[in-house]
Scaffold this motif. Structure first.
Motif, PDB file in Angstrom:
ATOM      1  N   VAL A   8      -6.512  31.993  40.342  1.00  0.00           N
ATOM      2  CA  VAL A   8      -5.837  33.117  41.002  1.00  0.00           C
ATOM      3  C   VAL A   8      -5.574  32.721  42.450  1.00  0.00           C
ATOM      4  O   VAL A   8      -6.490  32.317  43.168  1.00  0.00           O
ATOM      5  CB  VAL A   8      -6.684  34.404  40.927  1.00  0.00           C
ATOM      6  CG1 VAL A   8      -6.050  35.523  41.735  1.00  0.00           C
ATOM      7  CG2 VAL A   8      -6.868  34.828  39.482  1.00  0.00           C
ATOM      8  N   VAL A   9      -4.307  32.820  42.872  1.00  0.00           N
ATOM      9  CA  VAL A   9      -3.914  32.500  44.240  1.00  0.00           C
ATOM     10  C   VAL A   9      -4.158  33.702  45.142  1.00  0.00           C
ATOM     11  O   VAL A   9      -4.681  33.563  46.249  1.00  0.00           O
ATOM     12  CB  VAL A   9      -2.417  32.101  44.296  1.00  0.00           C
ATOM     13  CG1 VAL A   9      -1.963  31.877  45.730  1.00  0.00           C
ATOM     14  CG2 VAL A   9      -2.162  30.879  43.436  1.00  0.00           C
ATOM     15  N   HIS A  10      -3.763  34.880  44.668  1.00  0.00           N
ATOM     16  CA  HIS A  10      -3.879  36.106  45.463  1.00  0.00           C
ATOM     17  C   HIS A  10      -4.019  37.294  44.521  1.00  0.00           C
ATOM     18  O   HIS A  10      -3.376  37.339  43.473  1.00  0.00           O
ATOM     19  CB  HIS A  10      -2.630  36.290  46.333  1.00  0.00           C
ATOM     20  CG  HIS A  10      -2.641  37.530  47.143  1.00  0.00           C
ATOM     21  ND1 HIS A  10      -3.348  37.651  48.317  1.00  0.00           N
ATOM     22  CD2 HIS A  10      -2.048  38.726  46.945  1.00  0.00           C
ATOM     23  CE1 HIS A  10      -3.178  38.863  48.804  1.00  0.00           C
ATOM     24  NE2 HIS A  10      -2.384  39.542  47.980  1.00  0.00           N
ATOM     25  N   GLU A  11      -4.855  38.245  44.912  1.00  0.00           N
ATOM     26  CA  GLU A  11      -4.991  39.476  44.123  1.00  0.00           C
ATOM     27  C   GLU A  11      -5.334  40.625  45.055  1.00  0.00           C
ATOM     28  O   GLU A  11      -6.154  40.479  45.963  1.00  0.00           O
ATOM     29  CB  GLU A  11      -6.083  39.317  43.064  1.00  0.00           C
ATOM     30  CG  GLU A  11      -6.211  40.514  42.148  1.00  0.00           C
ATOM     31  CD  GLU A  11      -7.135  40.265  40.959  1.00  0.00           C
ATOM     32  OE1 GLU A  11      -7.229  41.164  40.118  1.00  0.00           O
ATOM     33  OE2 GLU A  11      -7.749  39.192  40.888  1.00  0.00           O
ATOM     34  N   ASN A  12      -4.659  41.743  44.837  1.00  0.00           N
ATOM     35  CA  ASN A  12      -5.026  42.970  45.533  1.00  0.00           C
ATOM     36  C   ASN A  12      -4.925  44.117  44.533  1.00  0.00           C
ATOM     37  O   ASN A  12      -4.806  43.883  43.335  1.00  0.00           O
ATOM     38  CB  ASN A  12      -4.180  43.189  46.801  1.00  0.00           C
ATOM     39  CG  ASN A  12      -2.708  43.375  46.517  1.00  0.00           C
ATOM     40  OD1 ASN A  12      -2.310  43.825  45.446  1.00  0.00           O
ATOM     41  ND2 ASN A  12      -1.882  43.012  47.486  1.00  0.00           N
ATOM     42  N   GLN A  13      -4.935  45.338  45.015  1.00  0.00           N
ATOM     43  CA  GLN A  13      -4.991  46.513  44.150  1.00  0.00           C
ATOM     44  C   GLN A  13      -3.828  46.616  43.167  1.00  0.00           C
ATOM     45  O   GLN A  13      -3.992  47.085  42.056  1.00  0.00           O
ATOM     46  CB  GLN A  13      -5.040  47.765  45.022  1.00  0.00           C
ATOM     47  CG  GLN A  13      -5.461  49.008  44.312  1.00  0.00           C
ATOM     48  CD  GLN A  13      -5.705  50.137  45.306  1.00  0.00           C
ATOM     49  OE1 GLN A  13      -5.546  49.981  46.504  1.00  0.00           O
ATOM     50  NE2 GLN A  13      -6.093  51.276  44.798  1.00  0.00           N
ATOM     51  N   GLY A  14      -2.639  46.143  43.552  1.00  0.00           N
ATOM     52  CA  GLY A  14      -1.475  46.320  42.681  1.00  0.00           C
ATOM     53  C   GLY A  14      -0.760  45.040  42.287  1.00  0.00           C
ATOM     54  O   GLY A  14       0.297  45.091  41.661  1.00  0.00           O
ATOM     55  N   PHE A  15      -1.327  43.889  42.626  1.00  0.00           N
ATOM     56  CA  PHE A  15      -0.595  42.643  42.446  1.00  0.00           C
ATOM     57  C   PHE A  15      -1.559  41.471  42.241  1.00  0.00           C
ATOM     58  O   PHE A  15      -2.619  41.422  42.855  1.00  0.00           O
ATOM     59  CB  PHE A  15       0.249  42.392  43.702  1.00  0.00           C
ATOM     60  CG  PHE A  15       0.959  41.075  43.734  1.00  0.00           C
ATOM     61  CD1 PHE A  15       2.169  40.905  43.097  1.00  0.00           C
ATOM     62  CD2 PHE A  15       0.416  39.998  44.421  1.00  0.00           C
ATOM     63  CE1 PHE A  15       2.835  39.692  43.153  1.00  0.00           C
ATOM     64  CE2 PHE A  15       1.068  38.783  44.474  1.00  0.00           C
ATOM     65  CZ  PHE A  15       2.282  38.632  43.835  1.00  0.00           C
ATOM     66  N   ARG A  16      -1.163  40.532  41.380  1.00  0.00           N
ATOM     67  CA  ARG A  16      -1.937  39.305  41.202  1.00  0.00           C
ATOM     68  C   ARG A  16      -0.961  38.146  41.004  1.00  0.00           C
ATOM     69  O   ARG A  16       0.034  38.272  40.293  1.00  0.00           O
ATOM     70  CB  ARG A  16      -2.861  39.425  39.994  1.00  0.00           C
ATOM     71  CG  ARG A  16      -3.653  38.179  39.707  1.00  0.00           C
ATOM     72  CD  ARG A  16      -4.750  38.340  38.645  1.00  0.00           C
ATOM     73  NE  ARG A  16      -4.337  39.100  37.490  1.00  0.00           N
ATOM     74  CZ  ARG A  16      -5.036  40.110  36.971  1.00  0.00           C
ATOM     75  NH1 ARG A  16      -6.172  40.489  37.512  1.00  0.00           N
ATOM     76  NH2 ARG A  16      -4.595  40.738  35.915  1.00  0.00           N
ATOM     77  N   LEU A  17      -1.246  37.029  41.653  1.00  0.00           N
ATOM     78  CA  LEU A  17      -0.481  35.798  41.462  1.00  0.00           C
ATOM     79  C   LEU A  17      -1.452  34.724  41.009  1.00  0.00           C
ATOM     80  O   LEU A  17      -2.460  34.474  41.674  1.00  0.00           O
ATOM     81  CB  LEU A  17       0.203  35.355  42.755  1.00  0.00           C
ATOM     82  CG  LEU A  17       0.940  34.018  42.686  1.00  0.00           C
ATOM     83  CD1 LEU A  17       2.096  34.072  41.688  1.00  0.00           C
ATOM     84  CD2 LEU A  17       1.436  33.616  44.075  1.00  0.00           C
ATOM     85  N   GLY A  44      -5.985  48.830  37.354  1.00  0.00           N
ATOM     86  CA  GLY A  44      -6.120  47.382  37.320  1.00  0.00           C
ATOM     87  C   GLY A  44      -5.583  46.732  36.056  1.00  0.00           C
ATOM     88  O   GLY A  44      -5.806  45.555  35.822  1.00  0.00           O
ATOM     89  N   ILE A  45      -4.847  47.500  35.249  1.00  0.00           N
ATOM     90  CA  ILE A  45      -4.259  46.982  34.014  1.00  0.00           C
ATOM     91  C   ILE A  45      -2.876  46.397  34.315  1.00  0.00           C
ATOM     92  O   ILE A  45      -2.087  46.986  35.049  1.00  0.00           O
ATOM     93  CB  ILE A  45      -4.129  48.111  32.953  1.00  0.00           C
ATOM     94  CG1 ILE A  45      -5.476  48.803  32.715  1.00  0.00           C
ATOM     95  CG2 ILE A  45      -3.535  47.576  31.654  1.00  0.00           C
ATOM     96  CD1 ILE A  45      -6.550  47.915  32.156  1.00  0.00           C
ATOM     97  N   VAL A  46      -2.574  45.246  33.727  1.00  0.00           N
ATOM     98  CA  VAL A  46      -1.284  44.596  33.941  1.00  0.00           C
ATOM     99  C   VAL A  46      -0.178  45.431  33.301  1.00  0.00           C
ATOM    100  O   VAL A  46      -0.228  45.754  32.121  1.00  0.00           O
ATOM    101  CB  VAL A  46      -1.272  43.166  33.345  1.00  0.00           C
ATOM    102  CG1 VAL A  46       0.107  42.536  33.481  1.00  0.00           C
ATOM    103  CG2 VAL A  46      -2.330  42.305  34.020  1.00  0.00           C
ATOM    104  N   GLU A  47       0.834  45.798  34.113  1.00  0.00           N
ATOM    105  CA  GLU A  47       1.980  46.560  33.612  1.00  0.00           C
ATOM    106  C   GLU A  47       3.211  45.690  33.430  1.00  0.00           C
ATOM    107  O   GLU A  47       3.961  45.872  32.487  1.00  0.00           O
ATOM    108  CB  GLU A  47       2.294  47.721  34.561  1.00  0.00           C
ATOM    109  CG  GLU A  47       1.283  48.842  34.484  1.00  0.00           C
ATOM    110  CD  GLU A  47       1.769  50.101  35.169  1.00  0.00           C
ATOM    111  OE1 GLU A  47       2.653  50.025  36.056  1.00  0.00           O
ATOM    112  OE2 GLU A  47       1.264  51.171  34.819  1.00  0.00           O
ATOM    113  N   ASN A  48       3.454  44.762  34.354  1.00  0.00           N
ATOM    114  CA  ASN A  48       4.624  43.876  34.288  1.00  0.00           C
ATOM    115  C   ASN A  48       4.200  42.459  34.640  1.00  0.00           C
ATOM    116  O   ASN A  48       3.348  42.258  35.501  1.00  0.00           O
ATOM    117  CB  ASN A  48       5.714  44.319  35.274  1.00  0.00           C
ATOM    118  CG  ASN A  48       6.275  45.670  34.930  1.00  0.00           C
ATOM    119  OD1 ASN A  48       6.676  45.910  33.800  1.00  0.00           O
ATOM    120  ND2 ASN A  48       6.294  46.568  35.899  1.00  0.00           N
ATOM    121  N   THR A  49       4.839  41.495  34.000  1.00  0.00           N
ATOM    122  CA  THR A  49       4.552  40.085  34.257  1.00  0.00           C
ATOM    123  C   THR A  49       5.856  39.314  34.401  1.00  0.00           C
ATOM    124  O   THR A  49       6.790  39.511  33.624  1.00  0.00           O
ATOM    125  CB  THR A  49       3.735  39.471  33.094  1.00  0.00           C
ATOM    126  OG1 THR A  49       2.528  40.201  32.945  1.00  0.00           O
ATOM    127  CG2 THR A  49       3.407  38.027  33.357  1.00  0.00           C
TER     128      THR A  49
END
Length: 71
Positions: A8-17, A44-49
C-alpha cells in the motif's frame, strides 16, 4: 512459480493506492506492475477500483523510482 508482491502506497478514510507486481512468464525479465486506486465508503469497503498496468524491466522500474524521488 510466479512471485506476486503487493504493498500500500497511501491510504486514508476514503482512498487507497496500492501497487501489485507479478513476474511475467514470457518474455522473461518483464514485471507486470498494477497501480490500483480504490475508493472506500464510510465503512472502509471498496466501492470503486481503477487499475493502471505497466510491463517494465527492473532497469525501467529503477529509472521510474529515481525520477519520482527527484520530484
Amino acid at each position: 512459480m510466479r512471485v506476486k508482491k503487493e504493498f500500500v502506497v497511501h491510504e486514508n478514510q476514503g482512498f487507497r493506492l496500492k501497487v501489485v507486481a507479478n513476474e511475467c512468464i514470457s518474455p522473461k525479465g518483464l514485471i507486470s506492475i498494477d497501480f490500483v486506486q480504490e475508493s472506500l465508503n464510510k465503512n472502509g469497503i471498496v466501492e470503486n477500483t481503477s487499475s493502471y498496468n505497466f510491463n517494465m524491466t527492473k532497469e525501467e522500474i529503477k529509472g521510474l523510482c529515481d525520477g519520482l524521488l527527484q520530484l
